[in-house]
Design an enzyme around this catalytic site. Structure first.
Site, PDB file in Angstrom:
ATOM      1  CG  ASP A   1      -2.161   0.820   1.092  1.00  0.00           C
ATOM      2  OD1 ASP A   1      -2.354   1.488  -0.039  1.00  0.00           O
ATOM      3  OD2 ASP A   1      -3.194   0.284   1.628  1.00  0.00           O
TER       4      ASP A   1
ATOM      5  CD  GLU B   1       0.577   5.941  -4.084  1.00  0.00           C
ATOM      6  OE1 GLU B   1      -0.195   5.206  -4.084  1.00  0.00           O
ATOM      7  OE2 GLU B   1       0.810   6.048  -2.807  1.00  0.00           O
TER       8      GLU B   1
ATOM      9  CG  ASP C   1      -7.426   4.538  -0.870  1.00  0.00           C
ATOM     10  OD1 ASP C   1      -7.342   3.349  -1.175  1.00  0.00           O
ATOM     11  OD2 ASP C   1      -6.556   5.189  -0.385  1.00  0.00           O
TER      12      ASP C   1
END
Length: 955
Positions: free
Chosen positions: A562, A565, A638
């Site tokens: 998760d 980035e 998300d």
């Protein structure tokens, strides 16, 4: 002079490494032949900037182009994307000068360098133009620096045909399929993925070899709202009227003021809201008129959170919602005439005290820019790209993977159903949910443990909280015994209060800036945290060693990476993110987009070194070129649980797949949930159930089928009661997924063996049907299944386009439809429109509760008449890497439509546990004899197969 030119041609054709100076005219570039290509240097030319242009032949279909300015002092970038073992497999190639060009020719491709400008263009094997650089000028290389790293800002323009479709470039959430004339930002951000690979319907691709944030396509700067001539609600020139009302009593106006800029996109923009207004309790309207100095198609680019409605000329154009901490985006196309006013009203209901709204716009494309596709990168050592061509778009993707790495086959269980939730808070919660699936006989293979299984302060330790997970080893063991696999969330983030922080800090494995900035997360009292540096090889190893010790040795099967980035903090601006990220190999500006690639690399290499024959599975929120070689699948981040977000996923996922990166999924059901669904009315409850049913129907035809989201809980039995249409639909979708396992797993085998693509835009298979170029709400799952998700509530039909060049059978009924038409297709609550292309062979296996419950001893083989067909059934051991040593089998099926003969070929290859004998029940589907999976199936013939070829005349 003629003799000089002949000497020059002989020199470059027959290997003289350097053309003699006397053979070159005064203004003629210097040409140097290398072992794998040619370098052309321009210095003091009246028609070209000073530059060195290098062409490097990789294969007959791939040429590497690099252009650098002369006299620069910029270090080359590290090569992270291109595989170290890149094999040069080019056949003979030649160089010759022709007129004002230097021509490099392979068996399949010609690249020409203009000896006047240095621009390169490409021709196919028949001499037809494919792509052309535009001349480089003073804006191509602009010197810049960051954090002691000197580099150039790079811009390169290409001339493209205005009729071709342009795809790939990663995953973007604006519902755009074809990037012709559009602007795309290649950036790693929650719900955005930048992959710098462009794929054309003219059967070429560009791998833009750059790791920095890049704009692609129409790179002209977006304009602020104030670039329009604005008029207030009362008609006054210069602004829109912004009115801040009490959201519970809209008649109460708290403040009204002029605003000519709406640019509240990041946390740093929040102070520009009125001090006297509490956004959390406000309803904001922007009203007035827009007038453009340009005529043509304008595109308004919105960034938003909360509820946003947009009216133009009293017509509602958009109605959207996103939770405050994760702003979304959309584009609004608006045809305008210069000097003509358009009424605009924007109604914004912020969702919390920190909410986001920004508007910029893209001018109409002038005729002089049409047919131009550009790349504009923040940092690099020069123009650097690989040009790839092929006989088809799939061939081009194969060239991309030749450069960046083959995609391993995911474990077979990964192609079953995945159940996730934000989040299972205890091991008892997780285990009881798993066993409820088994009790209800809903097929499933995989459970997912989301974040915060650790103690509150201990983010990054990978330790289970013993109060909530007292026996993690036992939990994993019990799941395995009940035929579940467990994926667990692992963030590249470490809290300062974590038990492992000191170890990572003292080894120099962390980005320290976030700690010194005292930036806190949102957990409990708030904890300062930062991210580890995967560009540091020792840090990658140390991170895997921690995962191995704390998780893998407990039996965890898969990794959910998760915030990769890296998302150092939601809603801080990009410059602040760059200041935190300090890669070991250089500056964050130069390498910003490559974090997820190196993060996945560490996990993949770590597990394969620890346990060489256990397949790796990584699910990651961010992704870069080459990441497919590390057994990584992406999910779309998300997104919200809204119909518009479901629709936007279709183009986002298909373009991601057409970027050469084959494994993609999303949160079926959406992640972020409106509060109206927390304690729903009867009407909202039914919408929630329908939304999830439709999302499951769509998700069943993705490479990875996974349900996930915030409360309400996302298991089918928590969405709707048994017997409800939604419950029945979700069970049907999951069950069909398992019956399609022979088809889906064979597609996965094709990805590895042949660089195939599972998730396909319609243009991949029908590039000459111009109607397919912009279709962004349908896709092909493999070569045969046309999937048309339903993305509106309350509908029982939807328009589908059936591409020209094939006939189409309804998958459920077998009813035949001609291609090249738009059809109002039936879409009852429990089904989405699903069609099969003529000339298809689709194997369906038995009903299963989990992927390895039983071997597919009997396969129902649907053969669809109307064109010749072929299919290769792929099988292996399912969980190890023995297939890399050739331990797998394939069975080739071919059907000749003219004779009606099905040929089952000799089985090739073998592996441990392979079925020696099996039965194929053949269902022959013809226009006059419709049969589908929902009809009473009549088996045409039955073949008992023991590995030897058979020819069967279908009747």
């Amino acid at each position: 002079m003629m003799n000089m030119k002949l000497a020059f041609v002989a020199a470059i054709c027959f290997g003289n490494p350097l053309v003699p100076a006397m053979a070159i005219a005064e203004d003629h570039p210097q040409i140097t032949r290398t072992a794998t290509g040619v370098s052309v240097t321009f210095s003091g030319s009246a028609t070209a900037i000073d530059q060195e242009v290098t062409l490097d032949v990789i294969t007959d279909r791939i040429i590497h182009v690099v252009a650098k300015p002369l006299g620069g002092h910029v270090a080359p970038s590290e090569s992270l994307v291109i595989v170290d073992s890149l094999r040069r497999t080019a056949g003979p190639w030649t160089l010759e000068e022709a007129s004002d060009y230097l021509r490099l020719k392979t068996a399949a491709l010609t690249a020409r360098v203009s000896l006047l400008s240095g621009a390169v263009d490409f021709l196919d094997g028949r001499g037809q133009p494919l792509l052309a650089e535009e001349r480089r000028d003073a804006t191509t290389f602009e010197s810049d620096a960051y954090d002691g790293d000197a580099f150039y800002r790079i811009r390169q323009h290409f001339s493209v045909s205005q009729t071709e479709g342009l795809y790939g470039l990663g995953q973007h959430q604006k519902g755009v399929m074809n990037y012709q004339g559009r602007q795309v930002t290649l950036l790693q951000y929650n719900t955005m993925i930048g992959v710098p690979f462009l794929l054309s319907t003219n059967n070429y691709g560009i791998l833009w070899h750059n790791y920095s944030i890049t704009k692609a396509g129409d790179i002209r700067p977006l304009l602020p709202l104030s670039a329009f001539r604005l008029y207030s609600k009362e008609g006054q020139r210069g602004w829109l009227t912004a009115t801040y009302r009490d959201k519970d009593d809209p008649e109460t106006i708290r403040l009204s003021r002029p605003e000519s800029e709406i640019d509240y996109r990041y946390l740093s923009d929040q102070p520009r809201f009125p001090d006297s207004v509490n956004l959390a309790s406000s309803l904001v309207t922007y009203e007035g008129q827009l007038e453009s100095p340009y005529s043509g198609l304008h595109r308004l680019h919105f960034t938003y959170s909360g509820y946003v409605k947009v009216w133009v000329d009293d017509q509602l154009q958009e109605d959207r919602w996103r939770e405050s901490w994760n702003a979304g985006s959309f584009e609004l196309a608006l045809a305008m005439e210069a000097g003509h006013r358009h009424d605009i009203r924007i109604e914004w209901l912020p969702d919390g005290s920190q909410s986001y709204l920004g508007i910029a716009w893209q001018r109409p494309i002038p005729d002089t820019v049409k047919g131009t596709f550009s790349f504009d990168s923040e940092a690099g050592a020069g123009v650097d790209y690989y040009f790839v061509t092929g006989d088809s778009m799939e061939d081009v993707i194969g060239g991309y993977r030749h450069l960046t790495g083959r995609a391993p086959i995911m474990p077979r269980w990964a192609f079953g159903f995945w159940q996730s939730r934000e989040r299972y808070k205890t091991q008892a919660d997780l285990e009881s949910t798993a066993m409820e699936f088994r009790r209800r006989k809903i097929p499933i293979d995989n459970m997912v443990q989301d974040w915060s299984y650790w103690r509150e302060h201990d983010w990054g330790s990978h330790d289970f909280d013993p109060a909530r997970f007292p026996d993690p080893e036992g939990m994993v063991d019990r799941l395995h015994k009940n035929h579940f696999h467990l994926m667990i969330s692992v963030w590249p983030k470490i809290n300062e209060a974590s038990s492992v922080y000191t170890r990572f800090r003292d080894n120099g494995w962390l980005y320290p800036r976030n700690i010194y900035d005292r930036r806190k997360d949102w957990i409990g009292k708030g904890y300062t945290s930062t991210f580890y540096d995967p560009f540091n090889a020792r840090a990658r190893m140390g991170f895997w060693e921690l995962m191995n010790e704390k998780l893998y040795q407990k039996g965890i099967d898969a990794w959910w990476m998760d915030a990769s980035e890296p998302d150092v903090h939601s809603n801080i601006n990009i410059d602040a993110r760059k200041s935190v990220m300090q890669p070991a190999i250089g500056s964050s500006v130069r390498y910003y987009n490559a974090f997820p690639l190196e993060n996945a690399r560490g996990i993949y290499e770590g597990q394969r070194d620890t346990d060489p024959n256990q397949r790796v599975f990584i699910l990651t929120r961010s992704y870069f070129a080459g990441q497919q070689r590390y057994a990584a699948a992406a999910w779309s981040g998300d997104i919200s649980s809204r119909w518009h977000d479901m629709k936007d996923q279709i183009a986002a996922g298909v373009n991601f797949s057409m970027s050469g990166t084959p494994y993609w999924t999303m949160d079926a059901g959406g992640f972020l949930v409106e509060r109206r669904f927390h304690n729903p009315s009867a009407e909202d409850q039914e919408e929630w159930r329908e939304l999830n049913a439709r999302w499951y129907q769509y998700g069943a035809f993705l490479p990875i089928f996974r349900a996930h989201g915030q409360f309400p809980y996302r298991e089918p039995f928590n969405i709707a009661p048994e017997g409800h249409l939604a419950y029945n639909s979700m069970r049907y979708s999951i069950g069909l997924r398992y019956r399609l396992l022979p088809y889906t797993y064979s597609l996965a085998g094709g990805i590895y063996l042949y660089n195939a693509t599972m998730l396909r835009g319609l243009a991949m298979d029908f590039p000459h049907d111009t109607q397919t170029l912009n279709v962004g709400d349908q896709f092909l799952f493999g070569p045969s299944l046309l999937v048309s998700p339903v993305t509106q509530p309350g509908v029982t039909s939807r328009e589908v386009y059936l591409p020209q060049g094939a006939g189409w059978y309804d998958f459920y009924s077998g009813e035949y439809h001609r291609g090249g038409q738009r059809l109002a297709a039936a879409a009852p609550y429990e089904r989405i429109p699903l069609f099969v292309k003529t000339g298809s062979i689709i194997p369906l296996g038995p009903e299963l509760q989990y992927t390895d419950e039983k071997p597919a001893r009997e396969i129902t083989l649907f053969v669809y008449a109307g064109a010749d067909a072929s299919f290769e059934l792929y099988e292996d051991e399912g969980t190890n890497y023995n297939y890399e040593q050739g331990k797998f089998s394939t069975i080739a099926f071919t059907y000749q439509d003219g004779t009606g003969v099905l040929h089952i070929g000799n089985r090739k290859g073998s592996f441990e546990g392979m079925l020696a004998r099996r039965i194929f029940r053949i269902v022959y589907v013809q226009p006059e004899r419709p049969q589908g999976v929902d009809t009473s199936i009549s088996t045409t013939q039955t073949a008992t197969y023991s590995g030897k070829e058979q020819r069967i005349k279908l009747k």
